[in-house]
Design an enzyme around this catalytic site. Structure first.
Site, PDB file in Angstrom:
ATOM      1  N   SER A  88       0.798  -1.231   0.000  1.00 12.76           N
ATOM      2  CA  SER A  88       0.000   0.000   0.000  1.00 12.76           C
ATOM      3  C   SER A  88       0.828   1.278   0.000  1.00 12.76           C
ATOM      4  O   SER A  88       0.309   2.345  -0.323  1.00 12.76           O
ATOM      5  CB  SER A  88      -0.948   0.021   1.202  1.00 12.76           C
ATOM      6  N   LYS A 147       0.556   4.697   6.749  1.00  7.99           N
ATOM      7  CA  LYS A 147      -0.020   5.526   5.684  1.00  7.99           C
ATOM      8  C   LYS A 147       0.583   6.928   5.768  1.00  7.99           C
ATOM      9  O   LYS A 147       1.319   7.256   6.689  1.00  7.99           O
ATOM     10  CB  LYS A 147      -1.549   5.632   5.815  1.00  7.99           C
TER      11      LYS A 147
END
Length: 205
Positions: A57, A100
């Protein structure tokens, strides 16, 4: 001239002296280890800790298997900034840890449309399109629902750099500040990619 008894006594004394010196050495070593652990453990658990990337990701910034050092101390003195890559507890299951990038800050509104991330705040009431240079030109940022989220006073909007392979705030909402563990400080492994990370500066499109 020594008798057999005298020679045996001398050897016993030498052996006892040797064992005593060995014992003192071991005790000194134990003391050094105790002192070292007393210094290292608080740093390990209160200042920084390792994190191993799992999944795709955050590509191409980070790849699965890379070993990162997370600075847990910095947010005791400062707030997370836009562009910081952070490790946090997944809001839907706080036993899991995600990595993230912070895109929007508390009190802001973020909107995703036409492959753009637009930030609305007091400085840019009409919207500001982030210039995300870390996103490959071939990647696409797709909205979920209407693509709009308004953040609370302690909430952060996070996205993965690999937008097509990331489960992030588009799907499960913002991250509360108290769930943020720390900021990525150093990529320690692989050694060939050793790097220190700083907060990035955004331009506007």
């Amino acid at each position: 001239m020594q008798t057999d008894t005298e020679q045996q006594n001398t050897e016993n004394q030498e052996n006892e002296s040797g064992f005593k010196e060995l014992g003192l050495f071991v005790w000194d070593l134990v003391k050094v280890l105790i002192i070292a652990m007393a210094i290292i453990l608080p740093i390990r658990y209160a200042v920084a800790q390792p994190f191993i990337v799992s999944g795709s990701s955050m590509e191409p910034t980070f790849y699965s298997g890379e070993y990162l050092i997370i600075n847990e101390w910095t947010y005791h003195f400062d707030n997370p900034q836009r562009g910081d890559v952070v490790v946090f507890k997944y809001p839907k299951d706080t036993s899991q840890y995600f990595i993230k990038r912070i895109i929007a800050l508390p009190g802001e509104k973020v909107k995703i449309e036409e492959d753009k991330v637009i930030i609305y705040n007091k400085e840019y009431p009409n919207g500001w399109v982030l210039d995300e240079t870390y996103i490959p030109a071939s990647d696409t940022t797709l909205p979920v629902g209407d693509g709009t989220t308004t953040l609370g006073s302690d909430e952060y909007y996070v996205l993965g750099d690999n937008r097509l392979a990331s489960s992030d705030s588009r799907f499960w909402g913002p991250v509360p500040k108290h769930d943020i563990i720390g900021k990525v400080f150093i990529r320690a492994f692989p050694f060939s990619d050793l790097k220190k990370f700083e907060t990035i500066e955004y331009g506007a499109k």
